[in-house]
Motif scaffolding. Structure first.
Motif, PDB file in Angstrom:
ATOM      1  N   THR A 174       0.815  -1.218   0.000  1.00 46.06           N
ATOM      2  CA  THR A 174       0.000   0.000   0.000  1.00 46.06           C
ATOM      3  C   THR A 174       0.845   1.263   0.000  1.00 46.06           C
ATOM      4  O   THR A 174       0.388   2.300  -0.481  1.00 46.06           O
ATOM      5  N   ILE A 175       2.057   1.195   0.540  1.00 49.55           N
ATOM      6  CA  ILE A 175       2.925   2.386   0.586  1.00 49.55           C
ATOM      7  C   ILE A 175       4.048   2.329  -0.449  1.00 49.55           C
ATOM      8  O   ILE A 175       4.880   3.226  -0.509  1.00 49.55           O
ATOM      9  N   GLY A 176       4.072   1.264  -1.249  1.00 49.68           N
ATOM     10  CA  GLY A 176       5.068   1.161  -2.316  1.00 49.68           C
ATOM     11  C   GLY A 176       6.477   0.893  -1.829  1.00 49.68           C
ATOM     12  O   GLY A 176       7.434   1.401  -2.408  1.00 49.68           O
ATOM     13  N   ASP A 177       6.626   0.085  -0.790  1.00 53.55           N
ATOM     14  CA  ASP A 177       7.962  -0.228  -0.268  1.00 53.55           C
ATOM     15  C   ASP A 177       8.460  -1.540  -0.874  1.00 53.55           C
ATOM     16  O   ASP A 177       8.403  -2.600  -0.252  1.00 53.55           O
ATOM     17  N   ALA A 178       8.949  -1.445  -2.103  1.00 52.49           N
ATOM     18  CA  ALA A 178       9.427  -2.623  -2.826  1.00 52.49           C
ATOM     19  C   ALA A 178      10.661  -3.231  -2.166  1.00 52.49           C
ATOM     20  O   ALA A 178      10.869  -4.447  -2.229  1.00 52.49           O
TER      21      ALA A 178
ATOM     22  N   ALA B 214       6.064  -1.077  -9.337  1.00 49.38           N
ATOM     23  CA  ALA B 214       5.066  -0.709 -10.351  1.00 49.38           C
ATOM     24  C   ALA B 214       3.707  -1.325 -10.025  1.00 49.38           C
ATOM     25  O   ALA B 214       2.680  -0.639 -10.076  1.00 49.38           O
ATOM     26  N   TRP B 215       3.694  -2.610  -9.665  1.00 48.72           N
ATOM     27  CA  TRP B 215       2.424  -3.278  -9.366  1.00 48.72           C
ATOM     28  C   TRP B 215       1.782  -2.684  -8.122  1.00 48.72           C
ATOM     29  O   TRP B 215       0.575  -2.480  -8.071  1.00 48.72           O
ATOM     30  N   SER B 216       2.592  -2.376  -7.117  1.00 47.36           N
ATOM     31  CA  SER B 216       2.024  -1.822  -5.884  1.00 47.36           C
ATOM     32  C   SER B 216       1.424  -0.436  -6.125  1.00 47.36           C
ATOM     33  O   SER B 216       0.395  -0.103  -5.565  1.00 47.36           O
ATOM     34  N   LYS B 217       2.057   0.340  -6.983  1.00 45.89           N
ATOM     35  CA  LYS B 217       1.593   1.708  -7.210  1.00 45.89           C
ATOM     36  C   LYS B 217       0.473   1.792  -8.243  1.00 45.89           C
ATOM     37  O   LYS B 217      -0.312   2.738  -8.205  1.00 45.89           O
ATOM     38  N   GLN B 218       0.373   0.835  -9.143  1.00 45.73           N
ATOM     39  CA  GLN B 218      -0.682   0.915 -10.154  1.00 45.73           C
ATOM     40  C   GLN B 218      -2.045   0.487  -9.609  1.00 45.73           C
ATOM     41  O   GLN B 218      -3.064   0.720 -10.242  1.00 45.73           O
ATOM     42  N   ASN B 219      -2.054  -0.104  -8.422  1.00 47.25           N
ATOM     43  CA  ASN B 219      -3.300  -0.539  -7.803  1.00 47.25           C
ATOM     44  C   ASN B 219      -3.654   0.366  -6.632  1.00 47.25           C
ATOM     45  O   ASN B 219      -2.786   0.929  -5.986  1.00 47.25           O
ATOM     46  N   THR B 220      -4.950   0.453  -6.360  1.00 44.42           N
ATOM     47  CA  THR B 220      -5.435   1.165  -5.183  1.00 44.42           C
ATOM     48  C   THR B 220      -5.894   0.110  -4.194  1.00 44.42           C
ATOM     49  O   THR B 220      -6.862  -0.618  -4.432  1.00 44.42           O
ATOM     50  N   TRP B 221      -5.167   0.004  -3.105  1.00 51.63           N
ATOM     51  CA  TRP B 221      -5.390  -1.054  -2.123  1.00 51.63           C
ATOM     52  C   TRP B 221      -6.541  -0.667  -1.205  1.00 51.63           C
ATOM     53  O   TRP B 221      -6.570   0.427  -0.649  1.00 51.63           O
ATOM     54  N   VAL B 222      -7.495  -1.590  -1.032  1.00 46.70           N
ATOM     55  CA  VAL B 222      -8.721  -1.297  -0.298  1.00 46.70           C
ATOM     56  C   VAL B 222      -8.714  -1.929   1.087  1.00 46.70           C
ATOM     57  O   VAL B 222      -8.913  -1.245   2.085  1.00 46.70           O
ATOM     58  N   LYS B 223      -8.497  -3.241   1.156  1.00 46.15           N
ATOM     59  CA  LYS B 223      -8.489  -3.885   2.474  1.00 46.15           C
ATOM     60  C   LYS B 223      -7.870  -5.269   2.385  1.00 46.15           C
ATOM     61  O   LYS B 223      -7.792  -5.879   1.327  1.00 46.15           O
ATOM     62  N   LEU B 224      -7.457  -5.732   3.561  1.00 41.52           N
ATOM     63  CA  LEU B 224      -6.906  -7.069   3.728  1.00 41.52           C
ATOM     64  C   LEU B 224      -7.829  -7.850   4.652  1.00 41.52           C
ATOM     65  O   LEU B 224      -8.250  -7.336   5.684  1.00 41.52           O
ATOM     66  N   GLU B 225      -8.135  -9.072   4.256  1.00 43.78           N
ATOM     67  CA  GLU B 225      -8.956  -9.958   5.079  1.00 43.78           C
ATOM     68  C   GLU B 225      -8.161 -11.237   5.340  1.00 43.78           C
ATOM     69  O   GLU B 225      -7.787 -11.940   4.408  1.00 43.78           O
ATOM     70  N   ILE B 226      -7.873 -11.497   6.603  1.00 43.01           N
ATOM     71  CA  ILE B 226      -7.166 -12.718   6.990  1.00 43.01           C
ATOM     72  C   ILE B 226      -8.212 -13.810   7.184  1.00 43.01           C
ATOM     73  O   ILE B 226      -9.159 -13.636   7.952  1.00 43.01           O
ATOM     74  N   ILE B 227      -8.033 -14.928   6.505  1.00 45.45           N
ATOM     75  CA  ILE B 227      -9.004 -16.019   6.562  1.00 45.45           C
ATOM     76  C   ILE B 227      -8.572 -17.094   7.551  1.00 45.45           C
ATOM     77  O   ILE B 227      -9.359 -17.545   8.374  1.00 45.45           O
ATOM     78  N   HIS B 228      -7.306 -17.500   7.459  1.00 45.11           N
ATOM     79  CA  HIS B 228      -6.811 -18.551   8.352  1.00 45.11           C
ATOM     80  C   HIS B 228      -5.308 -18.371   8.562  1.00 45.11           C
ATOM     81  O   HIS B 228      -4.573 -18.077   7.620  1.00 45.11           O
ATOM     82  N   VAL B 229      -4.873 -18.601   9.809  1.00 51.32           N
ATOM     83  CA  VAL B 229      -3.462 -18.474  10.155  1.00 51.32           C
ATOM     84  C   VAL B 229      -2.999 -19.761  10.824  1.00 51.32           C
ATOM     85  O   VAL B 229      -3.657 -20.274  11.723  1.00 51.32           O
ATOM     86  N   ALA B 230      -1.878 -20.281  10.363  1.00 54.63           N
ATOM     87  CA  ALA B 230      -1.174 -21.379  11.032  1.00 54.63           C
ATOM     88  C   ALA B 230       0.241 -20.866  11.285  1.00 54.63           C
ATOM     89  O   ALA B 230       0.564 -19.719  10.951  1.00 54.63           O
ATOM     90  N   GLU B 231       1.092 -21.695  11.855  1.00 53.25           N
ATOM     91  CA  GLU B 231       2.431 -21.204  12.207  1.00 53.25           C
ATOM     92  C   GLU B 231       3.182 -20.629  11.009  1.00 53.25           C
ATOM     93  O   GLU B 231       3.790 -19.565  11.099  1.00 53.25           O
ATOM     94  N   ASN B 232       3.151 -21.340   9.882  1.00 52.23           N
ATOM     95  CA  ASN B 232       3.930 -20.869   8.729  1.00 52.23           C
ATOM     96  C   ASN B 232       3.087 -20.650   7.466  1.00 52.23           C
ATOM     97  O   ASN B 232       3.637 -20.547   6.369  1.00 52.23           O
TER      98      ASN B 232
END
Length: 126
Positions: free
Chosen positions: A43-47, A69-87
């Protein structure tokens, strides 16, 4: 770099107290926090952070200028975490592409901890 707005990762915490320290230090304490901070880096373009937190075995497939380029050409809206395991972290990232069309990136990412640092290895795309 300082930012006290809400973190893009969806944590409801201020960015200064959430992902920004991991981005500035180059390390996150868990796979989930690395995944969240990588989203924030998009979202902040930190490649540089995105490249450096990709496992060395996968860096040959990554290019900083393409990441930026890919990070800046898109407008990031939100992140949804579905499932988390250790790795692994399954998530959906919502964004508008360069044509303004809504997009959804659904992935189950795999991470590895090496020398006390977490790295993104690869992902299964849905």
């Amino acid at each position: 770099m300082s930012n006290n707005k809400l973190c893009p990762c969806g944590s409801e915490n201020e960015m200064d107290k959430c992902c920004l320290p991991f981005i500035l230090e180059g390390n996150a304490p868990t796979a989930e926090k690395l995944m969240r901070s990588r989203y924030t880096a998009y979202t902040i373009g930190d490649a540089e952070y995105l490249y450096n937190t990709t496992h060395v075995s996968q860096r040959k497939y990554a290019n900083k200028s393409d990441i930026l380029a890919w990070s800046k050409q898109n407008t990031w809206v939100k992140l949804e975490i579905i499932h988390v395991a250790e790795n692994t972290v399954e998530f959906k990232a919502f964004y508008f592409d360069q044509l303004g069309k809504p997009q959804e990136h659904h992935e189950k990412s795999t991470f590895i901890k090496f020398q006390e640092h977490w790295y993104y290895v690869d992902g299964k795309f849905y």
